[in-house]
Scaffold this active site. Structure first.
Site, PDB file in Angstrom:
ATOM      1  N   LYS A  47      38.512  62.484  33.895  1.00  0.00           N
ATOM      2  CA  LYS A  47      38.963  61.169  33.320  1.00  0.00           C
ATOM      3  C   LYS A  47      38.172  60.473  32.802  1.00  0.00           C
ATOM      4  O   LYS A  47      38.102  59.705  31.951  1.00  0.00           O
ATOM      5  CB  LYS A  47      39.782  60.362  34.328  1.00  0.00           C
ATOM      6  CG  LYS A  47      40.908  60.811  35.036  1.00  0.00           C
ATOM      7  CD  LYS A  47      41.566  59.768  36.112  1.00  0.00           C
ATOM      8  CE  LYS A  47      42.632  60.325  36.922  1.00  0.00           C
ATOM      9  NZ  LYS A  47      43.122  59.665  37.978  1.00  0.00           N
ATOM     10  N   GLY A  48      36.894  60.611  33.122  1.00  0.00           N
ATOM     11  CA  GLY A  48      35.544  59.923  32.752  1.00  0.00           C
ATOM     12  C   GLY A  48      35.377  60.006  31.180  1.00  0.00           C
ATOM     13  O   GLY A  48      35.039  58.833  30.656  1.00  0.00           O
ATOM     14  N   GLU A 103      31.313  64.567  27.736  1.00  0.00           N
ATOM     15  CA  GLU A 103      31.366  64.339  29.416  1.00  0.00           C
ATOM     16  C   GLU A 103      30.779  62.932  29.251  1.00  0.00           C
ATOM     17  O   GLU A 103      29.983  62.378  28.293  1.00  0.00           O
ATOM     18  CB  GLU A 103      30.430  65.152  30.238  1.00  0.00           C
ATOM     19  CG  GLU A 103      30.965  66.256  30.688  1.00  0.00           C
ATOM     20  CD  GLU A 103      31.622  66.112  32.120  1.00  0.00           C
ATOM     21  OE1 GLU A 103      32.260  65.107  32.215  1.00  0.00           O
ATOM     22  OE2 GLU A 103      31.689  67.066  32.805  1.00  0.00           O
ATOM     23  N   ASP A 104      31.271  62.336  30.448  1.00  0.00           N
ATOM     24  CA  ASP A 104      30.782  60.824  30.642  1.00  0.00           C
ATOM     25  C   ASP A 104      29.360  60.886  31.331  1.00  0.00           C
ATOM     26  O   ASP A 104      28.277  60.020  31.224  1.00  0.00           O
ATOM     27  CB  ASP A 104      31.608  59.882  31.519  1.00  0.00           C
ATOM     28  CG  ASP A 104      32.208  60.774  32.898  1.00  0.00           C
ATOM     29  OD1 ASP A 104      31.752  61.898  33.140  1.00  0.00           O
ATOM     30  OD2 ASP A 104      32.515  59.994  33.916  1.00  0.00           O
ATOM     31  N   ASP A 107      25.691  64.813  36.549  1.00  0.00           N
ATOM     32  CA  ASP A 107      25.154  64.385  37.997  1.00  0.00           C
ATOM     33  C   ASP A 107      24.389  65.584  38.338  1.00  0.00           C
ATOM     34  O   ASP A 107      23.052  65.576  38.082  1.00  0.00           O
ATOM     35  CB  ASP A 107      26.172  64.169  39.018  1.00  0.00           C
ATOM     36  CG  ASP A 107      26.588  62.608  38.933  1.00  0.00           C
ATOM     37  OD1 ASP A 107      26.018  61.522  38.907  1.00  0.00           O
ATOM     38  OD2 ASP A 107      27.840  62.649  39.170  1.00  0.00           O
ATOM     39  N   LYS A 135      21.611  62.557  34.715  1.00  0.00           N
ATOM     40  CA  LYS A 135      20.881  62.120  35.884  1.00  0.00           C
ATOM     41  C   LYS A 135      19.686  63.179  36.154  1.00  0.00           C
ATOM     42  O   LYS A 135      20.143  64.487  35.714  1.00  0.00           O
ATOM     43  CB  LYS A 135      21.824  61.914  37.034  1.00  0.00           C
ATOM     44  CG  LYS A 135      22.663  60.760  36.923  1.00  0.00           C
ATOM     45  CD  LYS A 135      23.371  60.222  38.167  1.00  0.00           C
ATOM     46  CE  LYS A 135      24.214  59.092  37.843  1.00  0.00           C
ATOM     47  NZ  LYS A 135      25.039  58.754  39.242  1.00  0.00           N
ATOM     48  N   PHE A 156      24.217  55.459  41.670  1.00  0.00           N
ATOM     49  CA  PHE A 156      25.768  55.613  41.768  1.00  0.00           C
ATOM     50  C   PHE A 156      26.045  54.693  40.602  1.00  0.00           C
ATOM     51  O   PHE A 156      25.910  53.013  40.626  1.00  0.00           O
ATOM     52  CB  PHE A 156      26.515  55.188  43.021  1.00  0.00           C
ATOM     53  CG  PHE A 156      28.149  55.526  42.754  1.00  0.00           C
ATOM     54  CD1 PHE A 156      28.596  56.775  42.848  1.00  0.00           C
ATOM     55  CD2 PHE A 156      28.739  54.382  42.387  1.00  0.00           C
ATOM     56  CE1 PHE A 156      29.888  56.797  42.685  1.00  0.00           C
ATOM     57  CE2 PHE A 156      30.283  54.498  42.275  1.00  0.00           C
ATOM     58  CZ  PHE A 156      30.769  55.928  42.325  1.00  0.00           C
ATOM     59  N   ASP A 163      33.878  55.671  37.631  1.00  0.00           N
ATOM     60  CA  ASP A 163      34.670  54.732  38.246  1.00  0.00           C
ATOM     61  C   ASP A 163      33.926  54.751  39.635  1.00  0.00           C
ATOM     62  O   ASP A 163      33.221  55.714  40.141  1.00  0.00           O
ATOM     63  CB  ASP A 163      36.135  55.219  38.373  1.00  0.00           C
ATOM     64  CG  ASP A 163      36.240  56.472  39.134  1.00  0.00           C
ATOM     65  OD1 ASP A 163      36.725  56.617  40.005  1.00  0.00           O
ATOM     66  OD2 ASP A 163      35.425  57.694  38.596  1.00  0.00           O
TER      67      ASP A 163
END
Length: 184
Positions: A47-48, A103-104, A107, A135, A156, A163
Site C-alpha cells: 500500500k505504501g 516503492e515507498d 528497508d 535505508k 522507523f 505507516d
C-alpha cells in the site's frame, strides 16, 4: 493531516513536503529522458507506494501505463518473515514491456529483490526500481536501484505512504514518531 495534527506523536520531520516535491520533479525528468519514446509501465507496490506512484505519475511528461502489486513478507509483525507472498498480482502482461517498480521505502531490500526476480522471469524488456526512501540495510542486498529519492538512516519512519499500524500514511512529509506512540 500535517505536523500540527500529530501533536506530541511527531518526534521530527526528516524530509519536508517541499523536499519531496522537488526530488520527484528531478526523478520525473530523469525517467522521462530515460524512457523517451518507449512504452513504460509503472508498477506500484501496495500500500505504501500509493502516494509516490500518484505524484510521480503526475510529474511525468510521457504517457505511462500503471498497474499495482501487493506482496508481503511481514505477516502481522514489524520484521520480515523472509517468505514472500503475492497478495495482488499484475493485471498487465509485461512481456516485452519496460517496467519501473515504484516503492515507498527499501528497508532490507530482500522482498524487493525477490519481486524484481519474479518480474524479470516474465520476459519484460527491462525492469528498474524507483524508491522514495532507501535505508542502509538495502546496501547489503544485490539490488540495483536506478532512481532514489532519499537515503535515510535506519529509523522507523512514517508519512508519505509509510505507516505505523496503518496510520500516518497521509502525512505530506516523512518523519519519525515519538517513542510513546509505539511503546504503548
Amino acid at each position: 493531516m500535517d505536523a500540527k495534527d500529530m501533536g506530541r506523536d511527531l518526534e521530527k520531520v526528516l524530509v519536508t513536503e517541499e523536499e519531496i516535491n522537488a526530488r520527484l520533479a528531478e526523478l520525473g525528468a530523469r525517467i522521462d529522458a530515460d524512457y523517451a519514446g518507449r512504452d513504460l509501465l509503472i508498477v506500484g507496490v501496495l500500500k505504501g507506494a500509493v502516494m509516490v506512484m500518484a505524484d510521480l505519475a503526475r510529474v511525468l511528461h510521457s504517457p505511462v501505463s500503471m498497474d499495482w502489486m501487493a506482496v508481503s513478507s511481514y505477516g502481522a509483525g514489524t520484521t520480515s518473515s523472509g517468505v514472500v507472498r503475492i497478495l495482488k498480482d499484475l493485471e498487465t502482461d509485461i512481456k516485452d514491456r519496460d517496467v519501473l517498480i515504484v516503492e515507498d521505502v527499501i528497508d532490507s531490500g530482500l522482498t524487493l529483490s525477490w519481486l524484481v526476480g519474479n518480474l524479470k522471469s516474465r520476459g519484460p524488456s527491462s525492469v528498474e526500481v524507483c524508491t522514495m526512501v532507501r535505508k542502509p540495510l538495502a546496501f547489503d542486498v544485490d539490488l540495483d536501484v536506478k532512481y532514489i529519492g532519499f537515503d535515510l538512516p535506519n529509523e522507523f519512519i512514517v508519512g508519505y505512504g509509510l505507516d505505523y499500524a496503518e496510520k500516518y500514511r497521509n502525512l505530506p512529509f516523512i518523519g519519525t514518531l515519538a517513542p510513546h506512540v509505539y511503546e504503548e
